[in-house]
Design an enzyme around this catalytic site. Structure first.
Site, PDB file in Angstrom:
ATOM      1  N   LYS A  87     -26.831   5.059   1.313  1.00  0.00           N
ATOM      2  CA  LYS A  87     -25.990   6.146   0.519  1.00  0.00           C
ATOM      3  C   LYS A  87     -26.982   7.058  -0.427  1.00  0.00           C
ATOM      4  O   LYS A  87     -26.643   8.454  -0.226  1.00  0.00           O
ATOM      5  CB  LYS A  87     -25.216   5.217  -0.409  1.00  0.00           C
ATOM      6  CG  LYS A  87     -24.353   6.009  -1.622  1.00  0.00           C
ATOM      7  CD  LYS A  87     -23.218   6.644  -1.238  1.00  0.00           C
ATOM      8  CE  LYS A  87     -22.675   7.587  -2.459  1.00  0.00           C
ATOM      9  NZ  LYS A  87     -21.594   8.490  -1.896  1.00  0.00           N
TER      10      LYS A  87
ATOM     11  N   LYS B  18     -26.181  11.949 -10.591  1.00  0.00           N
ATOM     12  CA  LYS B  18     -26.487  10.498 -10.859  1.00  0.00           C
ATOM     13  C   LYS B  18     -26.998   9.937  -9.393  1.00  0.00           C
ATOM     14  O   LYS B  18     -28.152   9.452  -9.554  1.00  0.00           O
ATOM     15  CB  LYS B  18     -25.004   9.697 -11.114  1.00  0.00           C
ATOM     16  CG  LYS B  18     -25.075   8.101 -10.717  1.00  0.00           C
ATOM     17  CD  LYS B  18     -23.944   7.614 -10.586  1.00  0.00           C
ATOM     18  CE  LYS B  18     -23.903   6.024 -10.359  1.00  0.00           C
ATOM     19  NZ  LYS B  18     -22.805   5.503  -9.900  1.00  0.00           N
TER      20      LYS B  18
ATOM     21  N   THR C 219     -21.628   2.903  -6.373  1.00  0.00           N
ATOM     22  CA  THR C 219     -22.865   3.561  -5.945  1.00  0.00           C
ATOM     23  C   THR C 219     -23.877   3.043  -7.083  1.00  0.00           C
ATOM     24  O   THR C 219     -23.799   3.423  -8.267  1.00  0.00           O
ATOM     25  CB  THR C 219     -22.974   4.965  -5.928  1.00  0.00           C
ATOM     26  OG1 THR C 219     -21.986   5.427  -4.898  1.00  0.00           O
ATOM     27  CG2 THR C 219     -24.374   5.514  -5.479  1.00  0.00           C
TER      28      THR C 219
HETATM   29  P1  NAD Z   1     -14.426   5.698 -12.791  1.00  0.00           P
HETATM   30  O1  NAD Z   1     -15.445   6.091 -13.973  1.00  0.00           O
HETATM   31  O2  NAD Z   1     -13.048   6.748 -12.507  1.00  0.00           O
HETATM   32  O3  NAD Z   1     -13.951   4.252 -12.488  1.00  0.00           O
HETATM   33  C1  NAD Z   1     -14.773   3.333 -13.116  1.00  0.00           C
HETATM   34  C2  NAD Z   1     -13.988   2.205 -13.546  1.00  0.00           C
HETATM   35  O4  NAD Z   1     -14.651   1.114 -13.890  1.00  0.00           O
HETATM   36  C3  NAD Z   1     -13.247   2.782 -14.997  1.00  0.00           C
HETATM   37  O5  NAD Z   1     -11.892   2.684 -14.860  1.00  0.00           O
HETATM   38  C4  NAD Z   1     -13.978   1.778 -15.844  1.00  0.00           C
HETATM   39  O6  NAD Z   1     -12.866   1.641 -16.961  1.00  0.00           O
HETATM   40  C5  NAD Z   1     -14.048   0.659 -15.072  1.00  0.00           C
HETATM   41  N1  NAD Z   1     -15.105  -0.374 -15.568  1.00  0.00           N
HETATM   42  C6  NAD Z   1     -16.101  -0.269 -16.405  1.00  0.00           C
HETATM   43  N2  NAD Z   1     -16.889  -1.350 -16.562  1.00  0.00           N
HETATM   44  C7  NAD Z   1     -15.808  -2.371 -16.320  1.00  0.00           C
HETATM   45  C8  NAD Z   1     -15.697  -3.735 -16.576  1.00  0.00           C
HETATM   46  N3  NAD Z   1     -16.971  -4.392 -17.113  1.00  0.00           N
HETATM   47  N4  NAD Z   1     -14.961  -4.303 -16.230  1.00  0.00           N
HETATM   48  C9  NAD Z   1     -13.792  -3.779 -15.665  1.00  0.00           C
HETATM   49  N5  NAD Z   1     -13.735  -2.470 -15.276  1.00  0.00           N
HETATM   50  C10 NAD Z   1     -14.792  -1.548 -15.701  1.00  0.00           C
HETATM   51  O7  NAD Z   1     -15.395   6.152 -11.527  1.00  0.00           O
HETATM   52  P2  NAD Z   1     -15.049   6.419 -10.045  1.00  0.00           P
HETATM   53  O8  NAD Z   1     -15.099   8.018  -9.668  1.00  0.00           O
HETATM   54  O9  NAD Z   1     -13.974   5.369  -9.467  1.00  0.00           O
HETATM   55  O10 NAD Z   1     -16.474   5.963  -9.331  1.00  0.00           O
HETATM   56  C11 NAD Z   1     -16.850   4.595  -9.152  1.00  0.00           C
HETATM   57  C12 NAD Z   1     -18.029   4.441  -8.250  1.00  0.00           C
HETATM   58  O11 NAD Z   1     -17.669   4.830  -7.016  1.00  0.00           O
HETATM   59  C13 NAD Z   1     -19.228   5.043  -9.054  1.00  0.00           C
HETATM   60  O12 NAD Z   1     -20.289   4.176  -8.645  1.00  0.00           O
HETATM   61  C14 NAD Z   1     -19.215   6.555  -8.161  1.00  0.00           C
HETATM   62  O13 NAD Z   1     -20.687   6.811  -8.294  1.00  0.00           O
HETATM   63  C15 NAD Z   1     -18.990   6.020  -6.866  1.00  0.00           C
HETATM   64  N6  NAD Z   1     -18.339   7.106  -6.094  1.00  0.00           N
HETATM   65  C16 NAD Z   1     -17.400   8.083  -6.640  1.00  0.00           C
HETATM   66  C17 NAD Z   1     -16.967   9.099  -5.745  1.00  0.00           C
HETATM   67  C18 NAD Z   1     -16.032  10.143  -6.267  1.00  0.00           C
HETATM   68  O14 NAD Z   1     -15.735  11.089  -5.693  1.00  0.00           O
HETATM   69  N7  NAD Z   1     -15.420   9.710  -7.540  1.00  0.00           N
HETATM   70  C19 NAD Z   1     -17.307   9.127  -4.376  1.00  0.00           C
HETATM   71  C20 NAD Z   1     -18.243   8.135  -4.033  1.00  0.00           C
HETATM   72  C21 NAD Z   1     -18.779   7.260  -4.682  1.00  0.00           C
END
Ligand code: NAD
Length: 293
Positions: free
Chosen positions: A169, A244, A94
């Site tokens: 979204k 966010k 997102t």
């Molecule tokens: P998270 O923080 O658990 O996972 C993100 C991952 O990306 C981390 O493991 C981090 O180490 C990795 N990362 C960061 N920079 C990187 C790079 N340059 N190369 C490789 N890996 C890298 O976050 P999440 O909860 O998995 O959410 C991911 C996305 O999905 C976000 O944008 C969030 O807003 C969206 N989202 C989350 C949810 C939820 O319920 N968690 C629901 C809908 C959407």
């Protein structure tokens, strides 16, 4: 037909999504910078690459699931030179609409198909492969991505051109943030008026006050047994993530000149709740903050 897929960003959402692709028989290679995420992926049996270049070199599709726009721009800048010409790039994070469009432009310049495809459904939907994907990009990119996305979700909507998935979204989650505060306020008022939670629920859930924040994520324990309020507001959808998304809505409103007074106010309320230590709780816990005001 089995595809070679690279999955970049193996956090709370990315890892279960990548595992669903692997379970469907694709050759998935994961990459994440964080030791914790790599360890969890290894334990779950997902093959890992040590470098981004190794993960994506021969991938037919690359999926990114990263925290925010700057991470996506950083990774996609590298993908433009590292991924195979003709690869399909799909970002499921997102992020703000401008970053999404910038990422699409980089992919187009490198001769790659691209899609912004943010999701709703949370970690439960990621694990159960029941996510909703909101997609922005060309018809060709959408058609190419659809069979892959279908292995991770059950509703896949083509919202329009580049950035349209993120726009959908952001607008949806602004409705959600505002409506949760509205429902929570109504329960706080009902408490002051001596009206039981169940009575308000029974009336509003079958009347014009009906909405998802009431009938699925009811912010008080009792009326909806599965809602986070029944497990001490363990997320679910964390308040920090709602903040966010309301920040992205505000940026988009400022950039486009749209009047979103309630969206702005909802962001201020979630900011205050986050500052008071509520960021890790489910976003429905905002009712506790409203009671204290
Ligand atoms: P998270 O923080 O658990 O996972 C993100 C991952 O990306 C981390 O493991 C981090 O180490 C990795 N990362 C960061 N920079 C990187 C790079 N340059 N190369 C490789 N890996 C890298 O976050 P999440 O909860 O998995 O959410 C991911 C996305 O999905 C976000 O944008 C969030 O807003 C969206 N989202 C989350 C949810 C939820 O319920 N968690 C629901 C809908 C959407």
């Amino acid at each position: 037909m089995s595809m070679r897929i690279a999955f970049v960003g193996l956090g709370n959402m990315g890892l279960p999504m990548a595992l669903n692709l692997k379970a469907a028989g694709h050759r998935v290679v994961g990459f994440d910078l964080a030791g914790g995420a790599r360890a969890a992926a290894q334990q779950a049996g997902l093959p890992l690459a040590a470098e981004l270049a190794d993960a994506v070199a021969d991938a037919q599709a690359v999926i990114t699931m990263l925290p925010a726009g700057r991470h996506v721009i950083g990774v996609w800048t590298e993908l433009a030179s590292l991924a195979a010409p003709g690869a399909l790039l799909v970002d499921c994070s997102t992020v703000d609409v401008d970053s999404a469009r910038e990422a699409h432009a980089m992919a187009a310049a490198a001769g790659m198909l691209s899609l912004d495809a943010p999701v709703s459904g949370g970690t439960v939907g990621a694990e159960a492969a029941t996510l909703t994907f909101m997609c922005g990009g060309s018809d060709e990119a959408f058609s190419a991505a659809q069979p892959v996305l279908a292995l991770m979700g059950k509703r896949i909507v083509h919202c329009g051109a580049a950035g349209a998935g993120q726009a959908a979204k952001i607008c949806n989650n602004m409705i959600l943030g505002i409506s949760m505060i509205g429902v929570a306020e109504a329960f706080v008022l009902a408490e002051k008026l001596g009206l039981s939670h169940q009575a308000l629920f029974d009336v509003a859930s079958t009347s014009s006050g009906q909405c998802w924040s009431l009938t699925t994520y009811c912010p008080v324990p009792g009326p909806v047994p599965g809602s986070p309020a029944n497990r001490d507001y363990k997320p679910g959808f964390a308040a920090a993530l709602m903040l966010k998304d309301l920040g992205l809505a505000r940026e988009a409103a400022d950039g486009s000149g749209a009047a979103t007074p309630l969206g702005r106010h909802a962001k201020e309320i979630y900011e205050a709740f986050d500052a008071a230590g509520g960021g890790g709780e489910d976003f429905s816990a905002v009712i506790k903050y409203l009671r204290q005001r």
